[in-house]
Design a protein around this motif. Structure first.
Motif, PDB file in Angstrom:
ATOM      1  N   GLY A  20       8.608  -0.667  -2.999  1.00  0.00           N
ATOM      2  CA  GLY A  20       9.869  -0.901  -2.608  1.00  0.00           C
ATOM      3  C   GLY A  20       9.785  -1.938  -1.304  1.00  0.00           C
ATOM      4  O   GLY A  20       8.846  -2.043  -0.353  1.00  0.00           O
ATOM      5  N   GLY A  61      -0.168   1.028   5.555  1.00  0.00           N
ATOM      6  CA  GLY A  61       0.665   1.659   4.904  1.00  0.00           C
ATOM      7  C   GLY A  61       2.094   0.901   4.300  1.00  0.00           C
ATOM      8  O   GLY A  61       2.733   1.478   4.102  1.00  0.00           O
ATOM      9  N   THR A  62       1.801  -0.386   4.309  1.00  0.00           N
ATOM     10  CA  THR A  62       3.039  -1.168   3.726  1.00  0.00           C
ATOM     11  C   THR A  62       3.096  -1.452   2.204  1.00  0.00           C
ATOM     12  O   THR A  62       4.074  -2.187   1.804  1.00  0.00           O
ATOM     13  CB  THR A  62       3.097  -2.373   4.745  1.00  0.00           C
ATOM     14  N   GLY A  63       2.063  -1.252   1.472  1.00  0.00           N
ATOM     15  CA  GLY A  63       1.790  -1.316   0.217  1.00  0.00           C
ATOM     16  C   GLY A  63       0.724  -2.598  -0.194  1.00  0.00           C
ATOM     17  O   GLY A  63       0.835  -3.038  -1.284  1.00  0.00           O
ATOM     18  N   LYS A  64       0.080  -2.864   0.605  1.00  0.00           N
ATOM     19  CA  LYS A  64      -0.912  -3.835   0.245  1.00  0.00           C
ATOM     20  C   LYS A  64      -1.994  -3.671  -1.022  1.00  0.00           C
ATOM     21  O   LYS A  64      -1.990  -4.264  -1.939  1.00  0.00           O
ATOM     22  CB  LYS A  64      -1.846  -4.211   1.563  1.00  0.00           C
ATOM     23  N   THR A  65      -2.343  -2.357  -0.901  1.00  0.00           N
ATOM     24  CA  THR A  65      -3.382  -1.958  -1.969  1.00  0.00           C
ATOM     25  C   THR A  65      -2.430  -1.666  -3.114  1.00  0.00           C
ATOM     26  O   THR A  65      -3.006  -2.124  -4.166  1.00  0.00           O
ATOM     27  CB  THR A  65      -3.856  -0.594  -1.649  1.00  0.00           C
ATOM     28  N   MET A  66      -1.283  -1.308  -3.002  1.00  0.00           N
ATOM     29  CA  MET A  66      -0.278  -1.074  -4.206  1.00  0.00           C
ATOM     30  C   MET A  66      -0.240  -2.284  -4.869  1.00  0.00           C
ATOM     31  O   MET A  66      -0.212  -2.421  -6.211  1.00  0.00           O
ATOM     32  CB  MET A  66       1.014  -0.551  -3.912  1.00  0.00           C
ATOM     33  N   ASN A 164      -5.262  -5.355   8.453  1.00  0.00           N
ATOM     34  CA  ASN A 164      -4.299  -5.008   9.619  1.00  0.00           C
ATOM     35  C   ASN A 164      -4.447  -5.900  10.928  1.00  0.00           C
ATOM     36  O   ASN A 164      -3.511  -5.901  11.774  1.00  0.00           O
ATOM     37  CB  ASN A 164      -4.250  -3.707  10.019  1.00  0.00           C
ATOM     38  N   HIS A 200      10.212   7.199  -3.843  1.00  0.00           N
ATOM     39  CA  HIS A 200       9.496   8.653  -3.528  1.00  0.00           C
ATOM     40  C   HIS A 200      10.302   9.837  -3.844  1.00  0.00           C
ATOM     41  O   HIS A 200       9.603  11.042  -3.839  1.00  0.00           O
ATOM     42  CB  HIS A 200       8.930   8.404  -2.445  1.00  0.00           C
ATOM     43  N   ALA A 225       4.047   4.177   3.795  1.00  0.00           N
ATOM     44  CA  ALA A 225       3.055   5.342   3.716  1.00  0.00           C
ATOM     45  C   ALA A 225       3.773   6.638   4.421  1.00  0.00           C
ATOM     46  O   ALA A 225       3.683   7.587   4.042  1.00  0.00           O
ATOM     47  CB  ALA A 225       1.769   4.917   4.201  1.00  0.00           C
TER      48      ALA A 225
HETATM   49  P1  ATP Z   1      -3.547   0.237   4.558  1.00  0.00           P
HETATM   50  O1  ATP Z   1      -3.605  -1.150   5.376  1.00  0.00           O
HETATM   51  O2  ATP Z   1      -3.826   1.449   5.408  1.00  0.00           O
HETATM   52  O3  ATP Z   1      -4.606   0.262   3.617  1.00  0.00           O
HETATM   53  P2  ATP Z   1      -1.714  -0.412   2.503  1.00  0.00           P
HETATM   54  O4  ATP Z   1      -0.866  -1.543   3.059  1.00  0.00           O
HETATM   55  O5  ATP Z   1      -2.871  -0.956   1.640  1.00  0.00           O
HETATM   56  O6  ATP Z   1      -2.387   0.484   3.611  1.00  0.00           O
HETATM   57  P3  ATP Z   1      -0.873   1.519   0.449  1.00  0.00           P
HETATM   58  O7  ATP Z   1      -2.327   2.198   0.397  1.00  0.00           O
HETATM   59  O8  ATP Z   1      -0.748   0.467  -0.712  1.00  0.00           O
HETATM   60  O9  ATP Z   1      -0.762   0.881   2.199  1.00  0.00           O
HETATM   61  O10 ATP Z   1       0.151   2.532   0.596  1.00  0.00           O
HETATM   62  C1  ATP Z   1      -0.132   3.792   0.972  1.00  0.00           C
HETATM   63  C2  ATP Z   1       0.820   4.889  -0.017  1.00  0.00           C
HETATM   64  O11 ATP Z   1       2.046   4.552   0.833  1.00  0.00           O
HETATM   65  C3  ATP Z   1       1.035   4.542  -1.440  1.00  0.00           C
HETATM   66  O12 ATP Z   1       0.365   5.127  -2.191  1.00  0.00           O
HETATM   67  C4  ATP Z   1       2.588   4.700  -1.344  1.00  0.00           C
HETATM   68  O13 ATP Z   1       2.758   6.127  -1.480  1.00  0.00           O
HETATM   69  C5  ATP Z   1       3.244   4.392  -0.125  1.00  0.00           C
HETATM   70  N1  ATP Z   1       3.751   3.032   0.343  1.00  0.00           N
HETATM   71  C6  ATP Z   1       3.375   2.297   0.889  1.00  0.00           C
HETATM   72  N2  ATP Z   1       3.976   1.112   0.966  1.00  0.00           N
HETATM   73  C7  ATP Z   1       4.905   1.197  -0.160  1.00  0.00           C
HETATM   74  C8  ATP Z   1       6.125   0.357  -0.513  1.00  0.00           C
HETATM   75  N3  ATP Z   1       6.279  -0.849  -0.219  1.00  0.00           N
HETATM   76  N4  ATP Z   1       6.722   0.873  -1.514  1.00  0.00           N
HETATM   77  C9  ATP Z   1       6.441   2.326  -1.902  1.00  0.00           C
HETATM   78  N5  ATP Z   1       5.496   3.059  -1.445  1.00  0.00           N
HETATM   79  C10 ATP Z   1       4.872   2.544  -0.531  1.00  0.00           C
END
Ligand code: ATP
Length: 270
Positions: A20, A61-66, A164, A200, A225
């Motif tokens: 999202g 935790g902003t969704g980069k891995t997703m 980050n 969520h 996150a």
């Molecule tokens: P990091 O930099 O800490 O590795 P990241 O940006 O890769 O973090 P993710 O691993 O993609 O973050 O997100 C962690 C969890 O937070 C996801 O599994 C999801 O549950 C939730 N989340 C984070 N961003 C989003 C988003 N934009 N939409 C929906 N859920 C999200």
């Protein structure tokens, strides 16, 4: 060592719909990673090379891995994740060997998306310290750049990195032919938070008094996150209270709990 350091997922389940508040970033990732995998002929006909590597940067935790998983899902590619910190090894040459293993595994499993999280661990600006550990990290980074330079012949392998700490990165990795497509992934705005709350809570038994619009307004500074843990926490409050329905009070209590944890620095940086 290979199995420990890498996470291999043949068919990740995350889709773009699960993410999202970052629609523009999804669009850019599609263009830079998905299109070259699914329609390579497009680039050939137009006569341009697709970006070599994509760098996602922004707060935790902003969704980069997703995003990286969703693009692998969408293209039926194997998702191979390596944490930058895993590439920082004790023994000389070990980090470089892991990099070689990473790329050869990707070549075996293509189409594949390589995701290197915390790339800053191996690609920070040179520090003053001339310690041997530092030199070893440099060698690992050189190996990574070498692998990327030999990319064209590799076919269906795309590489995405995340950090980050964009300001810490060594500019060498951002040159053309390397991580030459930069995509900033910020914390969500109110509308984004609303959408992430919706995602969520979609499987949750939410009471009628819950107003997600109003609640999204209260979550200034929360990452995706943070919102994910908040909704779980709200569910826990309901369970503790012997209810099967999650009420607005539960969400408020969860928000306060997370805000307090943040003050005590238990939850990640805001
Ligand atoms: P990091 O930099 O800490 O590795 P990241 O940006 O890769 O973090 P993710 O691993 O993609 O973050 O997100 C962690 C969890 O937070 C996801 O599994 C999801 O549950 C939730 N989340 C984070 N961003 C989003 C988003 N934009 N939409 C929906 N859920 C999200």
């Amino acid at each position: 060592a290979r199995a420990q350091a890498m996470e291999v997922d043949e068919s990740p389940e995350v889709t773009y719909d699960d993410i999202g508040g970052i629609d523009e970033q999804i669009r850019e990732v599609k263009e830079a990673v998905e299109d070259p995998l699914s329609s390579p002929e497009l680039f050939e006909e137009v006569g341009v090379d697709p970006p070599s590597g994509v760098l996602l940067y922004g707060p935790p935790g902003t969704g980069k891995t997703m995003l990286a998983k969703a693009v692998a899902n969408q293209t039926d590619a194997t998702f191979i994740k390596m944490a930058g910190s895993e590439l920082v090894q004790k023994f000389i040459g070990e980090g470089a060997r892991l990099v070689r293993d990473l790329f050869s595994l990707a070549a075996e499993r293509e189409p594949a998306v390589i995701f290197i999280d915390e790339i800053d661990a191996v690609a920070s600006k040179r520090t003053d310290s001339k310690t041997s550990g530092d030199a070893e990290v440099q060698r690992t980074m050189m190996q990574l750049l070498n692998e990327m330079d030999g990319f064209e012949e590799r076919g269906d392998v795309r590489i995405i990195a995340a950090t980050n700490r964009f300001d810490m990165l060594d500019e060498a990795i951002l040159r053309p032919g390397r991580f030459d497509r930069l995509i900033e992934v910020p914390k969500p705005n109110e509308e984004g938070r609303r959408r992430i709350l919706e995602i969520h809570t979609s499987r949750m038994n939410v009471a009628d008094d819950v107003d997600l619009d109003e609640f999204a307004d209260e979550l200034d500074g929360f990452s995706g996150a943070d919102i994910a843990s908040l909704t779980t926490e709200a569910g826990m409050f309901a369970i503790r209270d012997d209810r099967t329905e999650v009420k607005m009070d539960d969400f408020e209590a969860a928000r306060e709990k997370l805000a307090e944890a943040e003050e005590d620095d238990i939850v990640g940086e805001f």
